[in-house]
Motif scaffolding. Structure first.
Motif, PDB file in Angstrom:
ATOM      1  N   ILE A  84       0.838  -1.200   0.000  1.00 15.58           N
ATOM      2  CA  ILE A  84       0.000   0.000   0.000  1.00 15.58           C
ATOM      3  C   ILE A  84       0.875   1.253   0.000  1.00 15.58           C
ATOM      4  O   ILE A  84       0.611   2.209  -0.735  1.00 15.58           O
ATOM      5  N   ALA A  85       1.930   1.255   0.800  1.00 14.49           N
ATOM      6  CA  ALA A  85       2.833   2.410   0.837  1.00 14.49           C
ATOM      7  C   ALA A  85       3.528   2.607  -0.511  1.00 14.49           C
ATOM      8  O   ALA A  85       3.646   3.740  -1.007  1.00 14.49           O
ATOM      9  N   ILE A  86       3.995   1.527  -1.114  1.00 13.23           N
ATOM     10  CA  ILE A  86       4.647   1.614  -2.430  1.00 13.23           C
ATOM     11  C   ILE A  86       3.678   2.170  -3.466  1.00 13.23           C
ATOM     12  O   ILE A  86       4.008   3.081  -4.227  1.00 13.23           O
ATOM     13  N   ASP A  87       2.469   1.647  -3.490  1.00 11.58           N
ATOM     14  CA  ASP A  87       1.486   2.086  -4.483  1.00 11.58           C
ATOM     15  C   ASP A  87       1.068   3.542  -4.270  1.00 11.58           C
ATOM     16  O   ASP A  87       0.812   4.258  -5.234  1.00 11.58           O
ATOM     17  N   THR A  88       1.020   3.982  -3.022  1.00  5.87           N
ATOM     18  CA  THR A  88       0.694   5.379  -2.741  1.00  5.87           C
ATOM     19  C   THR A  88       1.757   6.303  -3.319  1.00  5.87           C
ATOM     20  O   THR A  88       1.447   7.316  -3.957  1.00  5.87           O
ATOM     21  N   PHE A  89       3.028   5.962  -3.146  1.00  5.79           N
ATOM     22  CA  PHE A  89       4.095   6.772  -3.728  1.00  5.79           C
ATOM     23  C   PHE A  89       4.042   6.730  -5.247  1.00  5.79           C
ATOM     24  O   PHE A  89       4.242   7.748  -5.904  1.00  5.79           O
ATOM     25  N   VAL A  90       3.773   5.585  -5.809  1.00 10.60           N
ATOM     26  CA  VAL A  90       3.702   5.455  -7.269  1.00 10.60           C
ATOM     27  C   VAL A  90       2.605   6.369  -7.825  1.00 10.60           C
ATOM     28  O   VAL A  90       2.832   7.098  -8.796  1.00 10.60           O
ATOM     29  N   ILE A  91       1.436   6.365  -7.211  1.00  5.89           N
ATOM     30  CA  ILE A  91       0.341   7.223  -7.674  1.00  5.89           C
ATOM     31  C   ILE A  91       0.748   8.689  -7.566  1.00  5.89           C
ATOM     32  O   ILE A  91       0.545   9.471  -8.495  1.00  5.89           O
TER      33      ILE A  91
END
Length: 146
Positions: free
Chosen positions: A127-134
């Motif tokens: 979730i943290a990785i995907d938040t940064f990606v977005i």
């Protein structure tokens, strides 16, 4: 040895200003591609572990979004493969990959939120990785150099 100052007839083109937006986001676009690829690899590992053995993940009782662990394994495996492909597309500078990357990262956040009771640490990291990606893909204003 003589030195001369640049003449006014110097025909160099004027410097173009950098891309608008955050420099963190501009540099983060490439990092977002790497993170999306790595998140896809993590999803593939989650999927393989769920498909290979039902004993790998915790048993959850009375959970609203309860699926069979093998079904979750297939979901994560498929999503992981697509995330890896889109991550490579972002790294190659494909225009389609930024939009698809945002959509898939958002979908992966939802999948990992539902997956949270099974593997909380892996889900929170994803979730943290995907938040940064977005964030990186939405705030970067880099354009291809012509």
């Amino acid at each position: 040895m003589t030195q001369s100052a640049p003449s006014s007839s110097d025909t160099r083109p004027p410097r173009r200003p950098g891309p608008p937006g955050s420099p963190w986001a501009a540099g983060g676009t490439m990092f977002a591609g790497v993170l999306l690829f790595v998140d896809g690899v993590l999803d593939v590992f989650k999927g393989i572990a769920g498909i290979a053995s039902d004993d790998v993940y915790a048993r959850v009782r009375n959970y609203t979004f309860k699926f069979d662990v093998t079904a979750w394994g297939w979901i994560h495996l498929a999503l992981g493969i697509v995330l890896m492909i889109v991550g490579l597309g972002i790294l190659r500078g494909a225009g389609w990959a930024r939009f698809v990357g945002v959509v898939l990262a958002a979908l992966n956040i939802v999948a990992n939120f539902i997956w949270l009771p099974y593997q909380p640490v892996w889900a929170i990291v994803s979730i943290a990785i995907d938040t940064f990606v977005i964030w990186a893909l939405c705030t970067s204003r880099t354009r291809p150099v012509v």
